[in-house]
Design a protein around this motif. Sequence first.
Motif, short mmCIF file in Angstrom:
data_model
loop_
_atom_site.label_atom_id
_atom_site.label_comp_id
_atom_site.label_asym_id
_atom_site.label_seq_id
_atom_site.Cartn_x
_atom_site.Cartn_y
_atom_site.Cartn_z
N PRO A 29 -0.58 -1.44 1.54
CA PRO A 29 -1.60 -1.84 0.26
C PRO A 29 -1.12 -3.25 -0.29
O PRO A 29 0.01 -3.83 0.22
CB PRO A 29 -0.80 -0.97 -0.80
CG PRO A 29 0.42 -0.43 -0.59
CD PRO A 29 0.61 -0.49 1.14
N ALA A 30 -2.13 -3.54 -1.32
CA ALA A 30 -1.62 -5.13 -1.54
C ALA A 30 -0.20 -4.99 -2.44
O ALA A 30 0.07 -3.99 -3.10
CB ALA A 30 -2.92 -5.26 -2.71
N GLY A 31 0.28 -6.19 -2.21
CA GLY A 31 1.71 -6.29 -2.89
C GLY A 31 2.69 -5.82 -1.99
O GLY A 31 3.98 -6.37 -2.23
N SER A 32 2.40 -5.23 -0.58
CA SER A 32 3.42 -4.76 0.33
C SER A 32 3.73 -6.21 1.27
O SER A 32 2.96 -7.09 1.44
CB SER A 32 3.19 -3.87 0.97
OG SER A 32 1.70 -4.06 1.70
N THR A 33 5.15 -6.13 1.76
CA THR A 33 5.48 -7.06 2.48
C THR A 33 5.87 -6.50 4.02
O THR A 33 6.66 -5.40 3.94
CB THR A 33 6.93 -7.94 1.82
OG1 THR A 33 6.44 -8.37 0.69
CG2 THR A 33 7.37 -8.96 2.96
N VAL A 34 5.51 -7.22 5.07
CA VAL A 34 5.72 -6.80 6.26
C VAL A 34 6.62 -7.92 6.70
O VAL A 34 6.18 -9.06 6.81
CB VAL A 34 4.52 -6.54 7.18
CG1 VAL A 34 4.85 -6.52 8.37
CG2 VAL A 34 3.46 -5.46 6.51
N CYS A 35 7.80 -7.56 7.68
CA CYS A 35 8.56 -8.37 8.38
C CYS A 35 8.58 -7.92 9.86
O CYS A 35 8.92 -6.45 10.04
CB CYS A 35 9.96 -8.73 7.84
SG CYS A 35 9.83 -9.28 6.02
#
Lengths: 332, 411
Positions: free
Chosen positions: A98-104
Amino acid sequence: MMVLTLLSLAFANDFRVVGEGDTVESIAEPMADVDAAMIRALNKLEDGEQPIIGMLLQLPELDEHAHQTGYVIALTGTGTLTEPSAAASPLALGAELPAGSTVCTGTGSFATIRLAADGATGGHDDVSLLDDTCVSIRGLSTRPTSRSTTLDLGQGSLSVRAAESLGRMNIVTRDGITTGELGGFRVTLEEEASRTEALYAPVAILGAQTEREVPAGFGGRVSKGEKPTELTPLLPPGKPIRPANGSPLRRHDFAWTAVDRALGFRIEFSTAPDFSELVVVEEIGAVSWKPDFLALPQPARAWWWRISSIDRLGYVGIPSDEQQINEPLPTH
Amino acid sequence: MLALLAISTVLAATPHGDLHVGSGVGADGSGGVSAGGSVGVRVHPRVRIDLRGDAGLLPQYGAGVLLRPEIRYSPTEPRADWGRFDLVGGLGGRATTTGLGEVGFLGGALQVPFPGSRSWDLRVEGGYLFDHTGLGAATLSLGPVFDVRRRAPEVLPEPEPEPVIAVVPDPPPGSSIVTDLTDVEVWFPHPICRWMPLDQANELLATMDEADVQAVAPGHRSAWLNVRGATPLELQAVSKVGSLVVVTALGDQVEFNGHTVSVNEDGVLLLATEPGSVVVDIVGNGRRQSLDLIVAPEMTTWARASEPQTLHVTFPADSAVLSSRGRQRIREIAEAIGDARFKVEGSYSPEGNEEENRALAADRARAGQQALIEAGVPEERVEVILEPKKIESTDWRVLRAAVITPSGLSQ
């Protein structure tokens, strides 16, 4: 003022990067459901005030523009996903973003995420993350006439796949913004600057209230508080020599032709011919690569590899045509 | 008594010598400074002659310049773990404002490997100066020395043997492989180099007297078979198979987890196995190597053995007599011959009579051949070249040598 505006819109969905010649009115004009006054109100602009070049302008959304969710569509290795107001969890294939999530992505790990998708046209914006890369999804939006994705690149390097239909992709970094409508470009966060390579379609890079158009086949950088640099033509790729295209890989020995002015090369391996499933990426200072060890996940069909040149300024050029290699043992 | 602390840096180093510059400050009752450099030529693996020049101000002698030939002798071979020790002696003169200064020097130098680097050394040098007054002076120099020569490779520890998993049944007479599995593929090595389904493989086997083949089936570990008949094929089921490809050289003998396995005649080992750590031991072409590998589930892993290396055994000038060290090195490669062959060729340096030199090179080749045979290599697997090629080189280690080349280069 601009920083405050950006912070207050951290979880908004549709953004437009203000380019040279853009006005609130010209941005609102093609959108049937939005007018200039709504944009000004949302972005705290006075009546008649125009935004500065490089500003990330939030666009009002009506209810039918449901907030979209991205998905992880390819993952090699490990990564983390941090959703808003939640602790980091391991990244998994198919995970919703979702918008606002961070993927690393972790070291030696790669992921491809599908962002704004348009059910009517079947178009979608896919971004491949190299290893040790972090992106935050600032916004995903689909309108009747356009769709847009806005990502914050916190570290590492990403590659926006060439889109089959119009989709605006805004990549925001510490240094500036890269924006393009047809994908086909890379953005890499370096120590002192953000590097953009326009591979298959033109993009724009913006910094210090200045916009610079980057035609396909050119690269440019922007450093924090400075105008974008002069453009550099990207080098052509080396031509793959061995192993033979379509052959079983029995000797892990890769070679390609030399390229004038190339300082090094990037070799990429994928289990998909469109390189959406990266499995190994290496940078090499010679026209051949003969590693002691190589490990690749067994593919459904085959592996593909390609080569790109790296110039003395660090720009990575347009990749070669993909070369197929097959399993040396039958795996059915 | 005079003590000097000097920093010296070698600008360029070759097997023949090096060029370095140094600078230093003196420390004694009244202080002193000097700076200079030297050039050197290595005339023997253990002997180097340097010409050193310094300019400085020493309280006993005043301002002046020093020019001094030095001879350096290494009593031992350089070692990878602590470096080398040189004895240094020199005789020369220092012209100063007060007349003759230093007349002689005797000392030692120790080069030790610099931590974390292959090519930087730290040198500590001590010595003794004599002068016309009969007074002595000690010197100490300390500094980084850049050395382009490679150190000896590290010796890999021998791995622990792994449990046996490869199964090769004895074949009864017949002409096909019998199995209750349906989806079997059979690998025919060189010169066929093809995987084929079991029915096609059986057709081909019917035309052959004997064949070494490898069979795999989905979810099963590889098995090798010497097929002379209706061999009942037993493949062991494994939950998630990994593939392993090891590139070796022609003539290598290969063991997988302690069991001999057949390698294709182009030197490539292909196998499917259960995931886990495996050891591939490779012996042949004068080298011995163990590869510790991890086979991951549903991954294909490629590894390669090191390339076979050519051995240069050196001789003194005008001699075809092997040193004990040379014999030892030949014994070491002979013990690791595997299924390979060796070629021996002698060389000669250009001084003197060409015809005598060529005869000397042939004698050196014969000495190498004889040492290989004495170390147990069958005579028919040693090819000796008695007509040496002229070699364009200035390196005496290439020019006064017997060169032993293994036959099985992989590429």
